[in-house]
Design an enzyme around this catalytic site. Structure first.
Site, PDB file in Angstrom:
ATOM      1  N   ASP A  83       0.856  -1.196   0.000  1.00 19.67           N
ATOM      2  CA  ASP A  83       0.000   0.000   0.000  1.00 19.67           C
ATOM      3  C   ASP A  83       0.892   1.246   0.000  1.00 19.67           C
ATOM      4  O   ASP A  83       1.788   1.381   0.835  1.00 19.67           O
ATOM      5  CB  ASP A  83      -0.859  -0.054   1.273  1.00 19.67           C
ATOM      6  CG  ASP A  83      -1.938   1.010   1.306  1.00 19.67           C
ATOM      7  OD1 ASP A  83      -2.407   1.412   0.227  1.00 19.67           O
ATOM      8  OD2 ASP A  83      -2.331   1.414   2.424  1.00 19.67           O
ATOM      9  N   LYS A 183     -12.985  13.303   6.921  1.00 16.23           N
ATOM     10  CA  LYS A 183     -12.888  13.288   5.457  1.00 16.23           C
ATOM     11  C   LYS A 183     -13.585  14.457   4.773  1.00 16.23           C
ATOM     12  O   LYS A 183     -13.230  14.810   3.662  1.00 16.23           O
ATOM     13  CB  LYS A 183     -13.470  11.979   4.920  1.00 16.23           C
ATOM     14  CG  LYS A 183     -12.707  10.743   5.418  1.00 16.23           C
ATOM     15  CD  LYS A 183     -13.181   9.518   4.705  1.00 16.23           C
ATOM     16  CE  LYS A 183     -12.632   8.240   5.322  1.00 16.23           C
ATOM     17  NZ  LYS A 183     -11.179   8.098   5.159  1.00 16.23           N
ATOM     18  N   HIS A 210      -9.165   4.817  -2.520  1.00 18.83           N
ATOM     19  CA  HIS A 210      -8.474   4.937  -1.223  1.00 18.83           C
ATOM     20  C   HIS A 210      -9.335   5.779  -0.295  1.00 18.83           C
ATOM     21  O   HIS A 210     -10.304   6.416  -0.718  1.00 18.83           O
ATOM     22  CB  HIS A 210      -7.108   5.608  -1.404  1.00 18.83           C
ATOM     23  CG  HIS A 210      -6.059   4.693  -1.922  1.00 18.83           C
ATOM     24  ND1 HIS A 210      -4.973   4.315  -1.177  1.00 18.83           N
ATOM     25  CD2 HIS A 210      -5.935   4.072  -3.113  1.00 18.83           C
ATOM     26  CE1 HIS A 210      -4.226   3.497  -1.904  1.00 18.83           C
ATOM     27  NE2 HIS A 210      -4.790   3.334  -3.085  1.00 18.83           N
ATOM     28  N   GLY A 211      -8.946   5.807   0.968  1.00 16.76           N
ATOM     29  CA  GLY A 211      -9.634   6.680   1.933  1.00 16.76           C
ATOM     30  C   GLY A 211     -11.115   6.389   2.015  1.00 16.76           C
ATOM     31  O   GLY A 211     -11.936   7.283   2.097  1.00 16.76           O
ATOM     32  N   SER A 213     -12.902   4.553   4.315  1.00 16.83           N
ATOM     33  CA  SER A 213     -13.555   4.196   5.583  1.00 16.83           C
ATOM     34  C   SER A 213     -14.816   5.035   5.778  1.00 16.83           C
ATOM     35  O   SER A 213     -14.867   6.195   5.373  1.00 16.83           O
ATOM     36  CB  SER A 213     -12.600   4.427   6.766  1.00 16.83           C
ATOM     37  OG  SER A 213     -11.734   3.322   6.912  1.00 16.83           O
ATOM     38  N   ASN A 253     -10.291   0.570  -0.236  1.00 13.77           N
ATOM     39  CA  ASN A 253      -9.302   0.513   0.847  1.00 13.77           C
ATOM     40  C   ASN A 253      -9.874   0.944   2.191  1.00 13.77           C
ATOM     41  O   ASN A 253     -10.462   2.015   2.306  1.00 13.77           O
ATOM     42  CB  ASN A 253      -8.139   1.462   0.539  1.00 13.77           C
ATOM     43  CG  ASN A 253      -7.207   0.918  -0.514  1.00 13.77           C
ATOM     44  OD1 ASN A 253      -7.529  -0.052  -1.195  1.00 13.77           O
ATOM     45  ND2 ASN A 253      -6.070   1.542  -0.664  1.00 13.77           N
ATOM     46  N   ASP A 255      -8.714   1.185   6.309  1.00 14.30           N
ATOM     47  CA  ASP A 255      -7.768   1.058   7.415  1.00 14.30           C
ATOM     48  C   ASP A 255      -8.343   1.723   8.673  1.00 14.30           C
ATOM     49  O   ASP A 255      -8.457   1.100   9.733  1.00 14.30           O
ATOM     50  CB  ASP A 255      -6.433   1.713   7.021  1.00 14.30           C
ATOM     51  CG  ASP A 255      -5.344   1.454   8.049  1.00 14.30           C
ATOM     52  OD1 ASP A 255      -5.616   0.772   9.049  1.00 14.30           O
ATOM     53  OD2 ASP A 255      -4.207   1.931   7.877  1.00 14.30           O
ATOM     54  N   ARG A 259      -8.893   0.467  12.689  1.00 14.57           N
ATOM     55  CA  ARG A 259      -8.165   1.067  13.814  1.00 14.57           C
ATOM     56  C   ARG A 259      -9.136   1.527  14.902  1.00 14.57           C
ATOM     57  O   ARG A 259      -8.878   1.342  16.096  1.00 14.57           O
ATOM     58  CB  ARG A 259      -7.372   2.277  13.320  1.00 14.57           C
ATOM     59  CG  ARG A 259      -6.250   1.921  12.364  1.00 14.57           C
ATOM     60  CD  ARG A 259      -5.537   3.172  11.878  1.00 14.57           C
ATOM     61  NE  ARG A 259      -4.400   2.805  11.024  1.00 14.57           N
ATOM     62  CZ  ARG A 259      -3.454   3.636  10.632  1.00 14.57           C
ATOM     63  NH1 ARG A 259      -3.512   4.903  10.984  1.00 14.57           N
ATOM     64  NH2 ARG A 259      -2.457   3.222   9.868  1.00 14.57           N
TER      65      ARG A 259
HETATM   66  P1  13P Z   1      -9.009   5.042   5.301  1.00 11.39           P
HETATM   67  O1  13P Z   1      -8.119   5.976   6.077  1.00 11.39           O
HETATM   68  O2  13P Z   1     -10.236   5.743   4.841  1.00 11.39           O
HETATM   69  O3  13P Z   1      -9.299   3.788   5.994  1.00 11.39           O
HETATM   70  O4  13P Z   1      -8.207   4.664   3.940  1.00 11.39           O
HETATM   71  C1  13P Z   1      -7.233   3.661   3.957  1.00 11.39           C
HETATM   72  C2  13P Z   1      -6.419   3.646   2.714  1.00 11.39           C
HETATM   73  O5  13P Z   1      -6.706   4.274   1.719  1.00 11.39           O
HETATM   74  C3  13P Z   1      -5.220   2.798   2.727  1.00 11.39           C
HETATM   75  O6  13P Z   1      -4.464   2.945   1.573  1.00 11.39           O
HETATM   76  O1  G3H Z   2      -3.320   5.064   3.477  1.00 11.97           O
HETATM   77  C1  G3H Z   2      -2.616   4.798   4.447  1.00 11.97           C
HETATM   78  C2  G3H Z   2      -2.950   3.633   5.275  1.00 11.97           C
HETATM   79  O2  G3H Z   2      -4.001   3.935   6.161  1.00 11.97           O
HETATM   80  C3  G3H Z   2      -1.730   3.149   5.972  1.00 11.97           C
HETATM   81  O3  G3H Z   2      -1.353   4.026   6.980  1.00 11.97           O
HETATM   82  O4  G3H Z   2       1.058   4.545   6.575  1.00 11.97           O
HETATM   83  O5  G3H Z   2       0.013   4.778   8.861  1.00 11.97           O
HETATM   84  O6  G3H Z   2       0.433   2.514   7.882  1.00 11.97           O
HETATM   85  P1  G3H Z   2       0.131   3.956   7.610  1.00 11.97           P
HETATM   86 ZN    ZN Z   3      -4.562   4.933   0.747  1.00  6.81          ZN
END
Ligand code: 13P
Ligand code: G3H
Ligand code: ZN
Length: 307
Positions: A83, A183, A210-211, A213, A253, A255, A259
């Protein structure tokens, strides 16, 4: 079953009108939660590792943990993806480590430099039969004014040119999503007409969000109820993600939501049982909470039942 490449996954997702969830892995509990959810929902999975995750968990541990997940669920299609790879060397190292997909993120560079670095990664990765994701546009939300959007969102004509010049296998675009728990300043919106134009110019080509969530209120509330301080969070509404998943978006995506789920569950145990000091007593519920979030995501993206 060995690791699966994302090319095969995306072909099926595009044709089937769904998206595959891509979940960030930083430790054993997250990995087990994601793998268990994929198994329970019969959903193909993309496990993704950032450069920070690789430093935190250490590359040998991560590689072996992922191998353990694949051996635990041999019938589940699992891809291992880098990633936001930021250098050629990191992408090369991950290809050499057996990743089945890599991302080079040179989106902060001017167009020509983005093309040059992305192309270099594509040449190396494709020699090893590893597909490459790249990014065009700045990942941020902006106002509705067309001028503001043009400055940061992915330009459809440039996207077509970028794909042709680089030979990438999937493209991360900017249409209003952004990383983290904050966001949108006002009402959440995604630029769906822009996604439609990109899809029309690149028929059959997999797009990545991406992004993505949703930062669900129930998870944030748990964090805040047990001592957390996450005021005014705002994520991508679930209906936007369901709609995008039926379009050219083949990878979504997530993350931040993992968390927040993990942190909320740990906070709850700490608050309710302050004398508890067995890590299994708080990491166990945290793992359960993440698993339930991932189950919900794969249903939302439409990939549940596709494995
Ligand atoms: P979020 O921060 O919205 O979970 O996006 C994660 C992401 O894009 C990881 O590459
Ligand atoms: O887009 C980024 C992901 O949420 C990964 O985050 O670089 O803190 O591991 P990180
Ligand atoms: Zn990302």
């Amino acid at each position: 079953m060995p690791l699966v490449g994302t090319r095969e996954m995306f072909k099926q997702a595009y044709d089937g009108g769904y998206a595959v969830g891509a979940f960030n892995v930083n430790n054993m509990e997250l990995l087990q939660a994601i793998a268990d959810a994929g198994h329970e929902e019969r959903a193909p999975l993309i496990l993704q590792v950032s450069s920070g995750a690789r430093k935190y968990a250490r590359r040998e541990y991560l590689t072996h943990l992922v191998r353990a997940a694949v051996e635990t669920y041999p019938d589940l299609p699992i891809a291992l993806h880098l990633d936001h790879g930021d250098t050629f060397e990191l992408c090369q190292a991950c290809v050499d480590d057996g990743f089945s997909s890599v991302m080079i993120d040179a989106s902060h560079f001017p167009f020509d430099e983005n093309v040059a670095l992305t192309k270099k990664v594509v040449e190396y990765a494709h020699r090893h039969n590893v597909p490459v994701e790249a990014e065009l546009g700045a990942l941020t939300s902006t106002s509705d004014e067309p001028g503001a959007r043009e400055a940061v969102y992915t330009d459809p004509d440039e996207a077509k040119k970028f794909v042709e010049l680089t030979g990438i296998d999937s493209l991360a675009i900017s249409i209003g999503t952004s990383h983290g728990a904050y966001k949108f300043k006002g009402e959440p919106t995604l630029d769906f007409p822009r996604l439609e134009r990109i899809q029309a110019l690149l028929p059959g080509f997999p797009i990545v969000l991406h992004g993505a969530s949703s930062v669900p209120k129930n998870l944030v509330d748990i964090c805040n109820a047990y001592g957390g301080k996450l005021p005014g969070t705002r994520g991508v509404p679930e209906e936007f993600l369901a709609r995008a998943s039926k379009m050219a978006v083949c990878k979504v995506n997530v993350d931040t939501d993992l968390r927040i789920a993990l942190t909320g569950a740990i906070r709850k145990v700490f608050a309710e049982s302050p004398s508890e000091f067995d890590p299994r007593k708080y990491l166990g519920p945290a793992r359960d909470a993440v698993r339930e979030v991932v189950r919900g995501k794969v249903r939302l993206f439409g990939c549940a039942g596709k494995a």
